[in-house]
Write a protein that holds these residues in place. Structure first.
Motif, PDB file in Angstrom:
ATOM      1  N   TYR A   1       0.721  -1.235   0.151  1.00  0.00           N
ATOM      2  CA  TYR A   1       0.101  -0.066   0.009  1.00  0.00           C
ATOM      3  C   TYR A   1       0.949   1.191  -0.084  1.00  0.00           C
ATOM      4  N   ILE A   2       0.396   2.292  -0.401  1.00  0.00           N
ATOM      5  CA  ILE A   2       0.971   3.705  -0.358  1.00  0.00           C
ATOM      6  C   ILE A   2      -0.051   4.785   0.146  1.00  0.00           C
ATOM      7  N   LEU A   3       0.697   5.280   1.127  1.00  0.00           N
ATOM      8  CA  LEU A   3       0.008   6.322   1.661  1.00  0.00           C
ATOM      9  C   LEU A   3       0.456   7.901   1.494  1.00  0.00           C
ATOM     10  N   GLU A   4      -0.287   8.614   1.546  1.00  0.00           N
ATOM     11  CA  GLU A   4       0.263  10.007   1.278  1.00  0.00           C
ATOM     12  C   GLU A   4      -0.127  10.691   2.509  1.00  0.00           C
ATOM     13  N   CYS A   5       1.016  11.155   3.216  1.00  0.00           N
ATOM     14  CA  CYS A   5       0.820  11.840   4.464  1.00  0.00           C
ATOM     15  C   CYS A   5       0.417  13.313   4.370  1.00  0.00           C
ATOM     16  N   ALA A   6       0.156  13.848   5.553  1.00  0.00           N
ATOM     17  CA  ALA A   6      -0.276  15.352   5.639  1.00  0.00           C
ATOM     18  C   ALA A   6       0.735  16.317   4.961  1.00  0.00           C
ATOM     19  N   ASP A   7       2.110  15.961   5.123  1.00  0.00           N
ATOM     20  CA  ASP A   7       3.171  16.707   4.597  1.00  0.00           C
ATOM     21  C   ASP A   7       3.633  16.522   3.270  1.00  0.00           C
ATOM     22  N   ARG A   8       2.617  15.462   2.641  1.00  0.00           N
ATOM     23  CA  ARG A   8       2.819  15.117   0.967  1.00  0.00           C
ATOM     24  C   ARG A   8       3.723  14.215   0.918  1.00  0.00           C
ATOM     25  N   SER A   9       4.498  13.667   1.729  1.00  0.00           N
ATOM     26  CA  SER A   9       5.347  12.579   1.543  1.00  0.00           C
ATOM     27  C   SER A   9       4.414  11.158   1.566  1.00  0.00           C
ATOM     28  N   LEU A  10       5.233  10.345   0.682  1.00  0.00           N
ATOM     29  CA  LEU A  10       4.563   8.890   0.577  1.00  0.00           C
ATOM     30  C   LEU A  10       5.131   8.027   1.605  1.00  0.00           C
ATOM     31  N   TYR A  11       4.484   7.208   1.821  1.00  0.00           N
ATOM     32  CA  TYR A  11       4.701   5.934   2.754  1.00  0.00           C
ATOM     33  C   TYR A  11       4.219   4.687   1.960  1.00  0.00           C
ATOM     34  N   ILE A  12       5.392   3.712   1.889  1.00  0.00           N
ATOM     35  CA  ILE A  12       5.033   2.435   1.237  1.00  0.00           C
ATOM     36  C   ILE A  12       5.095   1.406   2.254  1.00  0.00           C
ATOM     37  N   GLY A  13       4.270   0.419   2.365  1.00  0.00           N
ATOM     38  CA  GLY A  13       4.487  -0.738   3.249  1.00  0.00           C
ATOM     39  C   GLY A  13       3.473  -1.937   2.811  1.00  0.00           C
ATOM     40  N   HIS A  14       3.712  -3.105   3.475  1.00  0.00           N
ATOM     41  CA  HIS A  14       2.912  -4.197   3.068  1.00  0.00           C
ATOM     42  C   HIS A  14       2.498  -4.828   4.399  1.00  0.00           C
ATOM     43  N   THR A  15       1.411  -5.630   4.217  1.00  0.00           N
ATOM     44  CA  THR A  15       0.727  -6.087   5.184  1.00  0.00           C
ATOM     45  C   THR A  15      -0.100  -7.248   4.949  1.00  0.00           C
ATOM     46  N   ASP A  16      -0.680  -8.240   5.941  1.00  0.00           N
ATOM     47  CA  ASP A  16      -1.444  -9.361   5.646  1.00  0.00           C
ATOM     48  C   ASP A  16      -2.978  -8.777   5.988  1.00  0.00           C
ATOM     49  N   ASP A  17      -2.919  -7.538   6.851  1.00  0.00           N
ATOM     50  CA  ASP A  17      -4.379  -7.227   7.105  1.00  0.00           C
ATOM     51  C   ASP A  17      -4.483  -5.647   6.917  1.00  0.00           C
ATOM     52  N   LEU A  18      -4.947  -5.317   5.767  1.00  0.00           N
ATOM     53  CA  LEU A  18      -4.692  -3.713   5.664  1.00  0.00           C
ATOM     54  C   LEU A  18      -5.749  -2.834   6.568  1.00  0.00           C
TER      55      LEU A  18
END
Length: 97
Positions: free
Chosen positions: A6-23
């Motif tokens: 998954y890709i998240l956009e943070c409040a500061d417009r930066s992007l966070y990328i992670g992976h999970t087995d339970d989104l």
């Protein structure tokens, strides 16, 4: 069991990328700021993209690949703009020469 990158956009417009087995559970952790990650101080967060993979290895491999990409290339991938992804990859290759 499926794994999600998954890709998240943070409040500061930066992007966070992670992976999970339970989104859903992971998003609750991110939203609450309890996962102790990069996103804890950068809320609110917006889920830009999520993609399922059959194995943790595939998800982790894609996560690591995405983390090496430019913001523009990541956003092109989110949009499904494969021409832009390809062009941005060529641009990056030219800059490395």
């Amino acid at each position: 069991m499926a794994f999600t990158v998954y890709i998240l956009e943070c409040a500061d417009r930066s992007l966070y990328i992670g992976h999970t087995d339970d989104l859903d559970a992971r998003m609750q952790q991110h939203d609450a700021g309890t996962c102790g990650s990069y996103t804890a101080t950068r809320r609110p967060l917006t889920l830009l993209h999520a993609e399922a993979f059959e194995t943790r290895y595939e998800a982790l491999s894609m996560e690591r690949k995405l983390k090496g990409w430019s913001r523009a290339k990541k956003l092109a991938w989110v949009r499904g703009d494969w021409d832009a992804v390809h062009d941005l990859a060529r641009t990056a290759q030219r800059k490395r020469r």
